[in-house]
Structures are given as C-alpha cells and as structure tokens.
Motif scaffolding. Structure first.
Motif, short mmCIF file in Angstrom:
data_model
loop_
_atom_site.label_atom_id
_atom_site.label_comp_id
_atom_site.label_asym_id
_atom_site.label_seq_id
_atom_site.Cartn_x
_atom_site.Cartn_y
_atom_site.Cartn_z
N GLY A 86 0.73 -1.17 0.04
CA GLY A 86 -0.07 0.10 0.02
C GLY A 86 0.82 1.24 -0.07
N GLN A 87 1.86 1.27 0.79
CA GLN A 87 2.70 2.35 0.78
C GLN A 87 3.36 2.63 -0.64
N HIS A 88 4.09 1.58 -1.22
CA HIS A 88 4.74 1.96 -2.62
C HIS A 88 3.55 2.27 -3.55
N ALA A 89 2.54 1.80 -3.46
CA ALA A 89 1.44 2.23 -4.41
C ALA A 89 1.00 3.66 -4.10
N TYR A 90 0.83 3.97 -2.92
CA TYR A 90 0.31 5.12 -2.71
C TYR A 90 1.39 6.36 -2.80
N THR A 91 2.82 5.98 -2.76
CA THR A 91 3.83 6.68 -3.03
C THR A 91 3.93 7.03 -4.52
N ALA A 92 4.00 5.94 -5.32
CA ALA A 92 3.91 6.12 -6.81
C ALA A 92 2.90 7.13 -7.14
N TYR A 93 1.47 6.93 -6.56
CA TYR A 93 0.38 7.90 -7.08
C TYR A 93 0.78 9.36 -6.66
N CYS A 94 1.28 9.62 -5.43
CA CYS A 94 1.44 10.72 -5.16
C CYS A 94 2.77 11.28 -5.79
N ALA A 95 3.67 10.72 -6.27
CA ALA A 95 4.94 11.25 -7.04
C ALA A 95 4.29 11.47 -8.62
N ASN A 96 3.49 10.70 -9.04
CA ASN A 96 2.75 10.88 -10.29
C ASN A 96 2.00 12.48 -10.22
N GLU A 97 1.51 12.59 -9.10
CA GLU A 97 0.65 13.90 -9.08
C GLU A 97 1.51 14.95 -9.41
N ILE A 98 2.84 14.92 -9.07
CA ILE A 98 3.72 16.12 -9.19
C ILE A 98 4.86 15.80 -10.21
N GLY A 99 4.64 14.95 -10.77
CA GLY A 99 5.65 14.70 -12.09
C GLY A 99 6.97 13.96 -11.76
N HIS A 100 7.04 13.38 -10.69
CA HIS A 100 8.24 12.86 -10.24
C HIS A 100 8.24 11.36 -10.72
N THR A 101 8.61 11.57 -12.04
CA THR A 101 8.50 9.97 -12.61
C THR A 101 9.78 9.22 -12.50
N ASP A 102 10.67 9.45 -11.97
CA ASP A 102 11.77 8.54 -11.51
C ASP A 102 11.34 7.93 -10.24
N MET A 103 10.59 8.82 -9.11
CA MET A 103 10.35 8.23 -7.89
C MET A 103 8.98 7.53 -8.29
N ARG A 104 8.19 7.67 -9.15
CA ARG A 104 7.09 6.85 -9.38
C ARG A 104 7.44 5.62 -10.20
N THR A 105 8.32 5.55 -11.04
CA THR A 105 8.86 4.35 -11.53
C THR A 105 9.56 3.41 -10.50
N THR A 106 10.48 4.02 -9.84
CA THR A 106 10.93 3.25 -8.48
C THR A 106 10.15 2.52 -7.63
N HIS A 107 9.04 3.35 -6.94
CA HIS A 107 8.14 2.70 -6.33
C HIS A 107 7.06 1.67 -7.09
N ILE A 108 6.87 1.82 -8.33
CA ILE A 108 6.04 0.92 -9.20
C ILE A 108 6.82 -0.45 -9.21
N ASN A 109 8.22 -0.36 -9.43
CA ASN A 109 9.03 -1.39 -9.39
C ASN A 109 9.31 -2.28 -8.16
N GLN A 110 9.36 -1.26 -7.01
CA GLN A 110 9.37 -2.05 -5.76
C GLN A 110 8.16 -2.61 -5.30
N LEU A 111 6.85 -2.16 -5.86
CA LEU A 111 5.54 -2.68 -5.75
C LEU A 111 5.28 -4.07 -6.34
N ARG A 112 5.90 -4.16 -7.59
CA ARG A 112 5.87 -5.16 -8.45
C ARG A 112 6.88 -6.36 -7.84
N ALA A 113 7.90 -6.02 -7.30
CA ALA A 113 8.84 -7.03 -6.64
C ALA A 113 8.46 -7.37 -5.23
N THR A 114 7.35 -6.97 -4.68
CA THR A 114 6.72 -7.20 -3.50
C THR A 114 5.90 -8.27 -3.82
N ALA A 115 5.59 -9.53 -2.72
CA ALA A 115 4.76 -10.61 -2.92
C ALA A 115 3.36 -9.94 -3.02
#
Length: 217
Positions: A86-115
């Motif tokens: 939930g934290q990775h997903a919400y962080t990616a969402y917040c990062a997307n809202e302010i255009g932080h694409t690198d941070m968004r991608t980082t947390h999306i990848n970490q979310l994908r790597a989580t079981a």
C-alpha cells in the motif's frame, strides 16, 4: 537424638531455601532469555504505530493536495512495514501527481517486486502510461491481466482510443458497456469511457461513410 532432629530440620530449611532460590533463579533466567523477543515485539509494535500515524498524515496531506508532504510520510519505515504494498502504491500515485516520474517508477518496480504486488503495479503503471500518451506500453502491461477486469477494460479502451484502433474499440467496448449496465450506480469513469468510445466510433463511421456500421451502434 536432639542433634539428629536439629540436623534434619536444618536440612529441610536449607532444601526449601535452595528450592526457592532455584525457582526465582529460573524465573529470572527465563525473563532474560525472553527479553530479546519482547524487545523485538515492542519495537515492532512501536514501528507499526508510527506507520499508522504516518499513513494517517499521508492521507490528510493527499486530501489537501500537499503531495510532497504526502510522499515524505508515506515512505516512513517502508522497509519494515507490514503494509509496504500500500505504501509503494500510494507513494507512486503521489509522485505521479507532481511529475516525479523517476520516483514513480522506483516505487512501481518495488511494488511489483513485493509478493502479491504485480497486479496492482501493472494497473497503476498502465494508467500512468496512458497519462504519458504511451498507449502501446499500457497495452503491454495489460496483456497478462484478466480481460474481464473492469479497470483493465477501461484502460484497454482508453489505449485503443489513443492509437485510434477502431476494430479493437468495437471488440472491447461491449464488455465494458456490459459491466457498466450491471453497476449503473458505480464507476462513472467507466461510463464516461463507454460514451467516449461511442462518440469515436460514430465519428469514425460517419467520416468513412459506413452507414451499416453506424446503424449497428
């Protein structure tokens, strides 16, 4: 005889004293052995409480559109968190809202790597790709997802609209429309997508003078 009785009494008292001493010694030893586990448990409880407090602040910051502050609190203790997906997903969402694409991608990848995080990561990233006008990337992310999932159908229709694939829209729209008919009071965004697709098909058939296809709509 008196000496023998005194010795026996002394023995009894000594035995009782030793028993009491051993009892408290073993209790103390047990507490000492359990101490690391108890400290670890207390630390975990404290961390979980801090995570809950941080997520509460995150939701408040997000509701106020204070995305930078929301990101700071949403990532607190994320490595040890029991709700890291939930934290990775919400962080990616917040990062997307302010255009932080690198941070968004980082947390999306970490979310994908989580079981258990692949499905959410794929749908989140697909939505981001559509915002970035990258429909092909969005479609590739949706390939392994259920074709009956309403959000997958919604994103798929949006991707086909961006690439103007009339046949694909015509093939996918009925499934999304069927879902909206069963859930009339829910998901206005899905109904809007259906309307958008119908407008596109109407214009496409009108421009290409296809009266039979237009009548079929």
């Amino acid at each position: 005889e008196i000496t023998w009785e005194l010795s026996l009494t002394h023995f009894y008292f000594t035995a009782i004293a030793i028993f009491i001493l051993l009892y408290w010694l073993f209790r103390l030893l047990g507490k000492i052995l359990r101490l690391p586990t108890q400290l670890k448990h207390q630390k975990q409880q404290k961390t979980r409480l801090e995570i809950l407090n941080a997520m509460e602040h995150t939701l408040i910051h997000a509701a106020l559109h204070d995305w930078d502050s929301a990101i700071k609190t949403s990532t607190r203790h994320i490595k040890d968190s029991p709700i890291k997906k939930g934290q990775h997903a919400y962080t990616a969402y917040c990062a997307n809202e302010i255009g932080h694409t690198d941070m968004r991608t980082t947390h999306i990848n970490q979310l994908r790597a989580t079981a258990g995080g692949t499905h959410a990561a794929n749908l989140l990233e697909a939505g981001f790709m559509l915002q970035d006008q990258k429909p092909q990337k969005a479609l590739s992310l949706l390939e392994d997802e259920s074709a009956e999932d309403a959000l997958v159908l919604h994103y798929t229709c949006q991707a086909f609209l961006q690439i103007k694939d009339t046949l694909a829209i015509k093939r996918t729209l009925p499934k999304l429309f069927s879902y909206t008919q069963k859930h009339v009071q829910k998901h206005q965004i899905f109904q809007d997508t259906c309307i958008e697709c119908l407008h596109y098909l109407t214009e496409s058939y009108h421009v290409n003078t296809q009266p039979e296809s237009l009548a079929a709509l």
